[in-house]
Design an enzyme around this catalytic site. Structure first.
Site, PDB file in Angstrom:
ATOM      1  N   HIS A  24      -2.430  -4.530  -4.752  1.00  0.00           N
ATOM      2  CA  HIS A  24      -2.175  -4.647  -3.322  1.00  0.00           C
ATOM      3  C   HIS A  24      -1.338  -5.883  -3.078  1.00  0.00           C
ATOM      4  O   HIS A  24      -1.522  -6.894  -3.751  1.00  0.00           O
ATOM      5  CB  HIS A  24      -3.505  -4.758  -2.548  1.00  0.00           C
ATOM      6  CG  HIS A  24      -3.356  -4.426  -1.109  1.00  0.00           C
ATOM      7  ND1 HIS A  24      -2.920  -5.344  -0.186  1.00  0.00           N
ATOM      8  CD2 HIS A  24      -3.555  -3.265  -0.433  1.00  0.00           C
ATOM      9  CE1 HIS A  24      -2.871  -4.757   0.998  1.00  0.00           C
ATOM     10  NE2 HIS A  24      -3.241  -3.504   0.875  1.00  0.00           N
ATOM     11  N   ASP A  51      -7.027   3.289  -1.232  1.00  0.00           N
ATOM     12  CA  ASP A  51      -6.602   4.652  -1.537  1.00  0.00           C
ATOM     13  C   ASP A  51      -7.260   5.224  -2.779  1.00  0.00           C
ATOM     14  O   ASP A  51      -7.200   6.424  -3.032  1.00  0.00           O
ATOM     15  CB  ASP A  51      -5.076   4.697  -1.739  1.00  0.00           C
ATOM     16  CG  ASP A  51      -4.349   4.475  -0.428  1.00  0.00           C
ATOM     17  OD1 ASP A  51      -4.874   4.927   0.602  1.00  0.00           O
ATOM     18  OD2 ASP A  51      -3.276   3.856  -0.441  1.00  0.00           O
TER      19      ASP A  51
HETATM   20  N1  ACO Z   1      -0.165  -0.348 -12.240  1.00  0.00           N
HETATM   21  C1  ACO Z   1       0.389  -1.105 -13.222  1.00  0.00           C
HETATM   22  N2  ACO Z   1       0.985  -2.294 -13.001  1.00  0.00           N
HETATM   23  C2  ACO Z   1       1.035  -2.750 -11.744  1.00  0.00           C
HETATM   24  C3  ACO Z   1       0.492  -2.013 -10.664  1.00  0.00           C
HETATM   25  C4  ACO Z   1      -0.118  -0.778 -10.950  1.00  0.00           C
HETATM   26  N3  ACO Z   1      -0.648  -0.040  -9.961  1.00  0.00           N
HETATM   27  N4  ACO Z   1       0.692  -2.712  -9.506  1.00  0.00           N
HETATM   28  C5  ACO Z   1       1.326  -3.828  -9.857  1.00  0.00           C
HETATM   29  N5  ACO Z   1       1.529  -3.861 -11.199  1.00  0.00           N
HETATM   30  C6  ACO Z   1       2.145  -4.971 -11.964  1.00  0.00           C
HETATM   31  C7  ACO Z   1       3.658  -5.012 -11.805  1.00  0.00           C
HETATM   32  O1  ACO Z   1       4.305  -4.262 -12.802  1.00  0.00           O
HETATM   33  C8  ACO Z   1       3.909  -6.496 -11.907  1.00  0.00           C
HETATM   34  O2  ACO Z   1       3.833  -6.842 -13.251  1.00  0.00           O
HETATM   35  P1  ACO Z   1       4.777  -8.045 -13.863  1.00  0.00           P
HETATM   36  O3  ACO Z   1       4.387  -9.273 -13.095  1.00  0.00           O
HETATM   37  O4  ACO Z   1       4.450  -8.090 -15.315  1.00  0.00           O
HETATM   38  O5  ACO Z   1       6.199  -7.615 -13.585  1.00  0.00           O
HETATM   39  C9  ACO Z   1       2.711  -7.128 -11.217  1.00  0.00           C
HETATM   40  O6  ACO Z   1       1.659  -6.191 -11.387  1.00  0.00           O
HETATM   41  C10 ACO Z   1       2.913  -7.419  -9.738  1.00  0.00           C
HETATM   42  O7  ACO Z   1       3.309  -6.195  -9.108  1.00  0.00           O
HETATM   43  P2  ACO Z   1       4.317  -6.113  -7.868  1.00  0.00           P
HETATM   44  O8  ACO Z   1       4.898  -4.752  -7.838  1.00  0.00           O
HETATM   45  O9  ACO Z   1       5.238  -7.291  -7.890  1.00  0.00           O
HETATM   46  O10 ACO Z   1       3.306  -6.318  -6.652  1.00  0.00           O
HETATM   47  P3  ACO Z   1       3.649  -5.994  -5.145  1.00  0.00           P
HETATM   48  O11 ACO Z   1       2.793  -6.878  -4.335  1.00  0.00           O
HETATM   49  O12 ACO Z   1       5.122  -6.005  -4.888  1.00  0.00           O
HETATM   50  O13 ACO Z   1       3.198  -4.455  -4.999  1.00  0.00           O
HETATM   51  C11 ACO Z   1       1.841  -2.538  -4.723  1.00  0.00           C
HETATM   52  C12 ACO Z   1       1.959  -4.055  -4.502  1.00  0.00           C
HETATM   53  C13 ACO Z   1       3.106  -1.830  -4.191  1.00  0.00           C
HETATM   54  C14 ACO Z   1       0.637  -2.013  -3.922  1.00  0.00           C
HETATM   55  C15 ACO Z   1       1.676  -2.259  -6.243  1.00  0.00           C
HETATM   56  O14 ACO Z   1       0.504  -2.892  -6.720  1.00  0.00           O
HETATM   57  C16 ACO Z   1       1.635  -0.756  -6.566  1.00  0.00           C
HETATM   58  O15 ACO Z   1       2.684  -0.150  -6.757  1.00  0.00           O
HETATM   59  N6  ACO Z   1       0.413  -0.142  -6.628  1.00  0.00           N
HETATM   60  C17 ACO Z   1       0.281   1.294  -6.835  1.00  0.00           C
HETATM   61  C18 ACO Z   1       0.545   2.053  -5.539  1.00  0.00           C
HETATM   62  C19 ACO Z   1      -0.598   1.908  -4.555  1.00  0.00           C
HETATM   63  O16 ACO Z   1      -1.778   2.065  -4.898  1.00  0.00           O
HETATM   64  N7  ACO Z   1      -0.216   1.669  -3.282  1.00  0.00           N
HETATM   65  C20 ACO Z   1      -1.206   1.584  -2.179  1.00  0.00           C
HETATM   66  C21 ACO Z   1      -1.284   0.196  -1.649  1.00  0.00           C
HETATM   67  S1  ACO Z   1      -2.566   0.091  -0.462  1.00  0.00           S
HETATM   68  C22 ACO Z   1      -1.907   0.715   0.921  1.00  0.00           C
HETATM   69  O17 ACO Z   1      -0.756   0.765   1.190  1.00  0.00           O
HETATM   70  C23 ACO Z   1      -2.862   1.282   1.855  1.00  0.00           C
END
Ligand code: ACO
Length: 434
Positions: free
Chosen positions: A312, A369
């Protein structure tokens, strides 16, 4: 809205010192007010993805991602989910206080009064190909309401007329969501029953067959649905709420503005994740249920696969909504006697991810979610409806955010950029270009 200008801060640029106010919110959040930065220094700030930008002051929702706190108008999400119903929370978000008995009855009656949609809306449904996604339909339907209520296009209409638009949206959203569900099945639409409460009415319109006069929504399901809608009701300046504020800031009408919020929610990185979670769990099940294989794929930087429902932007400890929803999920499945093999995979996945250093180091926890889809499925919703249910819950939050922005007469949202393209160059006529 109270804010404490505690002190100034000094920023040194090109050898000059500039003073900027420091704003402290009621929960101690600190911000540097840089609204005059460009005028005084010639600089703008660069913050792609708004990871560190406060786009507004707001009195609606407080969340602390590190401590896993979420409060609406000062009330904890735990209390609201446990003790209130969805319409009470909607009232709280929109009007700032919980309603007393009379206020609630008045609000509830007003919403019940507006649940029908114009019959012509059915013609729009006819134009969608079979199987088209509910979110695309929802965006179109909400936007089309502006055609039936053209006075809503006037940004200067009276406060009473504006509040009627709000009531219409709250009242018609469940009707439209239920219609989308029925039309996808090719079943006749069930009209609203205004003797039923908000959630029971929605479940009735969705799951009752026109020929089945005995249908009664299960109280366990009504309770779970209320909780799910409350848990989704607002989440301060997320992608869709920010979209609503940005679109609304141009004084676009509220129907179009909310339709834009629904569009933003649809994406798999935002509300669309609830559908993706279930599809991911099904995929893992069909693949033999080897959870570790999928955890490894999520960790592999050469693989685009992500664990949907994990991570998140603001919660870096745990998502308080996920905690509540996990318990609701167990309750619903137990009470309905459902043994869902996908839940077993979900639990294994959560366990594996929470102990794996990749997820621990990046503070990736299950979000709201992760479990909501399992409950929706147990209730009987098809996977493709999940994000529309999220939108149904988020509606009062979007409207509250829009209302606050409009009441404060905030200016049109218009970020700056840092241009990285070509320098000026000479135009060469088509025939002479190499
Ligand atoms: N699975 C694997 N790796 C992940 C995930 C995941 N679900 N989420 C983040 N990471 C990793 C990234 O690859 C990144 O790794 P790095 O630092 O080695 O490059 C690190 O964790 C940080 O991730 P970011 O994408 O920079 O985090 P950001 O805050 O931009 O994104 C987000 C948050 C979009 C929710 C992300 O965690 C994601 O894509 N999750 C899956 C989709 C999801 O569940 N969305 C619902 C969110 S809740 C809502 O909207 C109600």
């Amino acid at each position: 809205m109270p804010d404490i200008k505690a002190q100034n801060c000094t920023i040194t640029l090109d050898g000059n010192n500039y003073e900027f106010p420091v704003i402290i919110g009621t929960e101690g959040e600190k911000a540097i007010d840089i609204s005059k930065l460009r005028d005084t220094t010639g600089y703008v700030t660069l913050d792609i993805g708004y990871k560190n930008t406060g786009a507004t002051k707001s009195a609606i929702t407080f969340l602390d991602g590190e401590l896993g706190i979420l409060r609406h108008r000062g009330y904890s999400i735990e209390d609201l989910a446990e003790k209130a119903n969805f319409l009470e929370v909607a009232y709280l978000l929109l009007r700032g206080e919980l309603p007393n008995k009379e206020q609630f009855e008045d609000f509830d009656n007003s919403v019940r009064h507006h649940t029908l949609v114009n019959e012509d809306l059915q013609n729009i449904f006819k134009t969608f190909p079979t199987g088209s996604h509910p979110m695309g339909q929802l965006i179109a339907m909400i936007s089309s309401l502006s055609a039936y209520y053209p006075k809503a296009l006037d940004p200067n209409r009276s406060a009473e007329a504006k509040s009627r638009t709000v009531l219409r949206l709250l009242a018609k959203m469940p009707t439209i969501c239920a219609m989308i569900y029925k039309k996808r099945l090719g079943h006749p639409v069930v009209y609203p029953s205004n003797n039923l409460d908000y959630v029971s009415n929605f479940l009735n319109m969705t799951f009752k067959h026109v020929s089945d006069s005995d249908y009664q929504p299960d109280p366990v399901v009504v309770d779970a649905m209320n909780k799910l809608l409350i848990l989704h009701a607002d989440h301060e300046q997320n992608c869709s709420a920010s979209t609503v504020r940005l679109v609304g800031s141009s004084q676009a009408n509220l129907y179009a503005t909310i339709a834009a919020g629904v569009a933003a929610l649809w994406g798999p990185l935002h509300g669309g994740a609830n559908q993706e979670v279930l599809e991911m769990l099904e995929l893992i099940k069909a693949d033999g249920g080897n959870v570790q294989k999928w955890v490894d794929k999520a960790k592999d930087k050469n693989d685009s696969f992500r664990l949907m429902g994990f991570g998140h932007r603001v919660y870096k400890n745990f998502d308080p909504r996920a905690k509540i929803i996990k318990k609701t999920c167990d309750d619903v499945l137990n009470k309905l006697g459902i043994n869902d093999p996908v839940l077993e995979i979900a639990k294994k996945l959560e366990e594996a991810a929470l102990t794996d250093s990749y997820f621990v180091e990046r503070k990736l926890y299950p979000n709201v979610d992760f479990y909501s889809g399992i409950i929706y499925r147990a209730i009987g919703f098809p996977t493709e409806m999940f994000t529309a249910l999220f939108a149904l819950g988020r509606l009062p939050g979007w409207i509250a955010q829009w209302q606050e922005m409009a009441e404060e007469k905030q200016p049109i949202g218009r970020p700056r950029q840092i241009y990285t393209g070509q320098m000026p160059r000479t135009f060469i006529p088509r025939g002479e270009r190499k």
